[in-house]
Design a protein around this motif. Structure first.
Motif, PDB file in Angstrom:
ATOM      1  N   VAL A  98      11.645  -8.222 -55.844  1.00 45.01           N
ATOM      2  CA  VAL A  98      11.592  -7.634 -54.761  1.00 45.01           C
ATOM      3  C   VAL A  98      12.371  -8.564 -53.644  1.00 45.01           C
ATOM      4  O   VAL A  98      12.028  -9.894 -53.383  1.00 45.01           O
ATOM      5  CB  VAL A  98      10.286  -7.555 -54.168  1.00 45.01           C
ATOM      6  CG1 VAL A  98      10.228  -6.837 -52.737  1.00 45.01           C
ATOM      7  CG2 VAL A  98       9.380  -6.680 -55.113  1.00 45.01           C
ATOM      8  N   ARG A  99      13.450  -8.070 -53.106  1.00 46.84           N
ATOM      9  CA  ARG A  99      14.168  -8.986 -52.132  1.00 46.84           C
ATOM     10  C   ARG A  99      13.877  -8.817 -50.878  1.00 46.84           C
ATOM     11  O   ARG A  99      13.890  -9.873 -50.153  1.00 46.84           O
ATOM     12  CB  ARG A  99      15.732  -8.180 -52.141  1.00 46.84           C
ATOM     13  CG  ARG A  99      16.389  -8.243 -53.358  1.00 46.84           C
ATOM     14  CD  ARG A  99      17.641  -7.709 -53.231  1.00 46.84           C
ATOM     15  NE  ARG A  99      18.273  -7.656 -54.586  1.00 46.84           N
ATOM     16  CZ  ARG A  99      19.757  -7.000 -54.816  1.00 46.84           C
ATOM     17  NH1 ARG A  99      20.316  -6.726 -53.817  1.00 46.84           N
ATOM     18  NH2 ARG A  99      20.262  -7.131 -56.059  1.00 46.84           N
ATOM     19  N   SER A 100      12.956  -8.078 -50.367  1.00 40.91           N
ATOM     20  CA  SER A 100      12.360  -7.918 -48.988  1.00 40.91           C
ATOM     21  C   SER A 100      10.911  -7.524 -48.990  1.00 40.91           C
ATOM     22  O   SER A 100      10.350  -6.732 -50.006  1.00 40.91           O
ATOM     23  CB  SER A 100      13.118  -6.946 -48.281  1.00 40.91           C
ATOM     24  OG  SER A 100      12.498  -6.646 -46.896  1.00 40.91           O
ATOM     25  N   ALA A 101      10.013  -7.897 -48.216  1.00 45.11           N
ATOM     26  CA  ALA A 101       8.666  -7.536 -48.235  1.00 45.11           C
ATOM     27  C   ALA A 101       8.458  -6.427 -47.400  1.00 45.11           C
ATOM     28  O   ALA A 101       7.357  -5.777 -47.503  1.00 45.11           O
ATOM     29  CB  ALA A 101       8.012  -8.795 -47.334  1.00 45.11           C
ATOM     30  N   THR A 102       9.534  -5.618 -46.916  1.00 43.04           N
ATOM     31  CA  THR A 102       9.150  -4.382 -46.219  1.00 43.04           C
ATOM     32  C   THR A 102       8.696  -3.478 -47.153  1.00 43.04           C
ATOM     33  O   THR A 102       8.039  -2.521 -46.895  1.00 43.04           O
ATOM     34  CB  THR A 102      10.563  -3.895 -45.420  1.00 43.04           C
ATOM     35  OG1 THR A 102      10.982  -5.039 -44.714  1.00 43.04           O
ATOM     36  CG2 THR A 102      10.293  -2.651 -44.752  1.00 43.04           C
ATOM     37  N   VAL A 108       1.885  -0.565 -49.467  1.00 45.54           N
ATOM     38  CA  VAL A 108       0.351  -0.995 -49.678  1.00 45.54           C
ATOM     39  C   VAL A 108      -0.081   0.089 -48.662  1.00 45.54           C
ATOM     40  O   VAL A 108      -1.237   0.679 -48.657  1.00 45.54           O
ATOM     41  CB  VAL A 108       0.326  -2.308 -48.997  1.00 45.54           C
ATOM     42  CG1 VAL A 108      -1.090  -2.966 -48.675  1.00 45.54           C
ATOM     43  CG2 VAL A 108       0.411  -3.314 -50.116  1.00 45.54           C
ATOM     44  N   VAL A 109       0.742   0.251 -47.245  1.00 44.24           N
ATOM     45  CA  VAL A 109       0.146   1.109 -46.447  1.00 44.24           C
ATOM     46  C   VAL A 109      -0.070   2.544 -46.916  1.00 44.24           C
ATOM     47  O   VAL A 109      -1.164   3.272 -46.659  1.00 44.24           O
ATOM     48  CB  VAL A 109       0.924   1.221 -45.073  1.00 44.24           C
ATOM     49  CG1 VAL A 109       0.507   2.068 -44.059  1.00 44.24           C
ATOM     50  CG2 VAL A 109       0.885  -0.423 -44.407  1.00 44.24           C
ATOM     51  N   ALA A 110       0.935   2.961 -47.482  1.00 45.63           N
ATOM     52  CA  ALA A 110       0.928   4.499 -48.112  1.00 45.63           C
ATOM     53  C   ALA A 110      -0.222   4.636 -49.407  1.00 45.63           C
ATOM     54  O   ALA A 110      -0.878   5.376 -49.214  1.00 45.63           O
ATOM     55  CB  ALA A 110       2.343   4.766 -48.966  1.00 45.63           C
ATOM     56  N   ALA A 111      -0.484   3.578 -49.970  1.00 41.79           N
ATOM     57  CA  ALA A 111      -1.544   3.394 -51.079  1.00 41.79           C
ATOM     58  C   ALA A 111      -2.943   3.437 -50.497  1.00 41.79           C
ATOM     59  O   ALA A 111      -3.640   4.218 -50.783  1.00 41.79           O
ATOM     60  CB  ALA A 111      -1.282   2.218 -52.007  1.00 41.79           C
ATOM     61  N   LEU A 150      -4.499  -8.255 -46.039  1.00 41.71           N
ATOM     62  CA  LEU A 150      -4.829  -8.888 -47.462  1.00 41.71           C
ATOM     63  C   LEU A 150      -3.622  -8.963 -48.550  1.00 41.71           C
ATOM     64  O   LEU A 150      -3.614  -9.773 -49.164  1.00 41.71           O
ATOM     65  CB  LEU A 150      -5.913  -8.359 -47.946  1.00 41.71           C
ATOM     66  CG  LEU A 150      -6.707  -9.084 -49.245  1.00 41.71           C
ATOM     67  CD1 LEU A 150      -7.262 -10.429 -48.780  1.00 41.71           C
ATOM     68  CD2 LEU A 150      -7.659  -8.060 -49.495  1.00 41.71           C
ATOM     69  N   ALA A 151      -2.786  -7.761 -48.247  1.00 38.24           N
ATOM     70  CA  ALA A 151      -1.560  -7.760 -49.360  1.00 38.24           C
ATOM     71  C   ALA A 151      -0.645  -8.995 -49.387  1.00 38.24           C
ATOM     72  O   ALA A 151      -0.308  -9.467 -50.689  1.00 38.24           O
ATOM     73  CB  ALA A 151      -0.747  -6.691 -48.901  1.00 38.24           C
ATOM     74  N   PRO A 152      -0.225  -9.763 -48.302  1.00 35.25           N
ATOM     75  CA  PRO A 152       0.464 -10.989 -48.630  1.00 35.25           C
ATOM     76  C   PRO A 152      -0.080 -11.961 -49.254  1.00 35.25           C
ATOM     77  O   PRO A 152       0.647 -12.916 -49.926  1.00 35.25           O
ATOM     78  CB  PRO A 152       0.967 -11.453 -47.292  1.00 35.25           C
ATOM     79  CG  PRO A 152       0.645 -10.181 -46.210  1.00 35.25           C
ATOM     80  CD  PRO A 152      -0.394  -9.423 -46.933  1.00 35.25           C
ATOM     81  N   PHE A 153      -1.386 -12.042 -49.455  1.00 29.82           N
ATOM     82  CA  PHE A 153      -1.980 -13.078 -50.177  1.00 29.82           C
ATOM     83  C   PHE A 153      -2.165 -12.597 -51.653  1.00 29.82           C
ATOM     84  O   PHE A 153      -2.888 -13.473 -52.512  1.00 29.82           O
ATOM     85  CB  PHE A 153      -3.380 -13.401 -49.398  1.00 29.82           C
ATOM     86  CG  PHE A 153      -3.346 -14.014 -47.953  1.00 29.82           C
ATOM     87  CD1 PHE A 153      -3.055 -15.294 -47.775  1.00 29.82           C
ATOM     88  CD2 PHE A 153      -3.514 -13.144 -47.017  1.00 29.82           C
ATOM     89  CE1 PHE A 153      -2.625 -15.567 -46.508  1.00 29.82           C
ATOM     90  CE2 PHE A 153      -3.248 -13.520 -45.821  1.00 29.82           C
ATOM     91  CZ  PHE A 153      -2.874 -14.771 -45.428  1.00 29.82           C
ATOM     92  N   VAL A 154      -2.298 -11.451 -51.888  1.00 27.44           N
ATOM     93  CA  VAL A 154      -2.752 -10.707 -53.151  1.00 27.44           C
ATOM     94  C   VAL A 154      -1.106 -10.034 -53.863  1.00 27.44           C
ATOM     95  O   VAL A 154      -0.967 -10.528 -55.197  1.00 27.44           O
ATOM     96  CB  VAL A 154      -3.573  -9.793 -53.207  1.00 27.44           C
ATOM     97  CG1 VAL A 154      -3.845  -9.194 -54.551  1.00 27.44           C
ATOM     98  CG2 VAL A 154      -4.987 -10.336 -52.524  1.00 27.44           C
TER      99      VAL A 154
END
Length: 221
Positions: A98-102, A108-111, A150-154
């Motif tokens: 993944v080149r970008s975190a966007t 994550v939001v959609a899920a 929580l996503a950036p840590f997981v």
């Protein structure tokens, strides 16, 4: 699925479920509960693709359905995570990185929103109206917010572990092609030896013919 995928996915799913049930579920946060299991499935699906994501999601959801203190019908969360894992695997990066975190944050939001809606929808079909009493809007907002925090840590850690398992040299050696017998045959020098032996035999035959001619010539004299 390969053995290293199954072992890594099973270990991560079990650890995520234990943390979610024993820690996150007891925080008593307003609205939804941070879904560590969902984030783990998303991280694996973004590396393994839609097939692996759906299988991992189904297994993780089924384990969550059977783990106490589950109070819903068995198979409900398995269906939700199976669909989410499949859809998340469809947006797997072609390069595997993944080149970008966007992109992952949008996934994550959609899920989070999709899993909440799907879980509530399946619950309505089986007669569970708990989402109506709690408030669906509050559940959607809190689920997206908690999972996004929580996503950036997981998710990055799960993806890194999955990519590392994919690049395991032992797995690559086991899946390598069998050696080419023809190439090995010629490289070992066997073909050259056969050619040399044939040449020596031909020279010996010519030498014998020459000797025979000389002997006959002597007799004639």
């Amino acid at each position: 699925m390969r053995v290293n995928r199954i072992l890594l996915s099973s270990s991560l799913i079990v650890v995520a479920l234990v943390i979610q049930v024993s820690v996150l579920a007891r925080l008593h946060l307003p609205g939804a509960v941070p879904d560590l299991l969902l984030l783990t499935v998303l991280g694996l699906a973004l590396v393994y693709g839609h097939v692996g994501g759906s299988l991992i999601g189904f297994g993780a959801g089924l384990l969550a359905d059977l783990a106490p203190p589950a109070d819903h019908a068995v198979g409900r969360y398995a269906l939700v995570l199976c669909v989410i894992g499949y859809l998340a695997g469809l947006v797997k990066p072609e390069s595997g990185q993944v080149r970008s975190a966007t992109g992952p944050m949008a996934v994550v939001v959609a899920a989070a929103v999709g899993s909440t809606l799907l879980y509530a929808g399946v619950g309505a079909l089986v007669g569970d109206t708990a989402a109506r009493h709690v408030g669906l809007g509050g559940l959607l907002f809190s689920a997206a917010l908690y999972d996004l925090l929580l996503a950036p840590f997981v998710v990055p850690g799960v993806m890194a572990l999955a990519r590392r398992a994919e690049n395991d040299p032992l797995a690559e050696n086991s899946s390598a092609k069998p050696p080419d017998l023809a190439a090995g045959w010629s490289s070992s020098g066997t073909g050259l030896r056969i050619g040399t032996q044939r040449g020596l035999r031909a020279k010996a035959a010519r030498a014998r013919v020459a000797r025979a001619g000389r002997i006959k010539g002597v007799k004639r004299l």
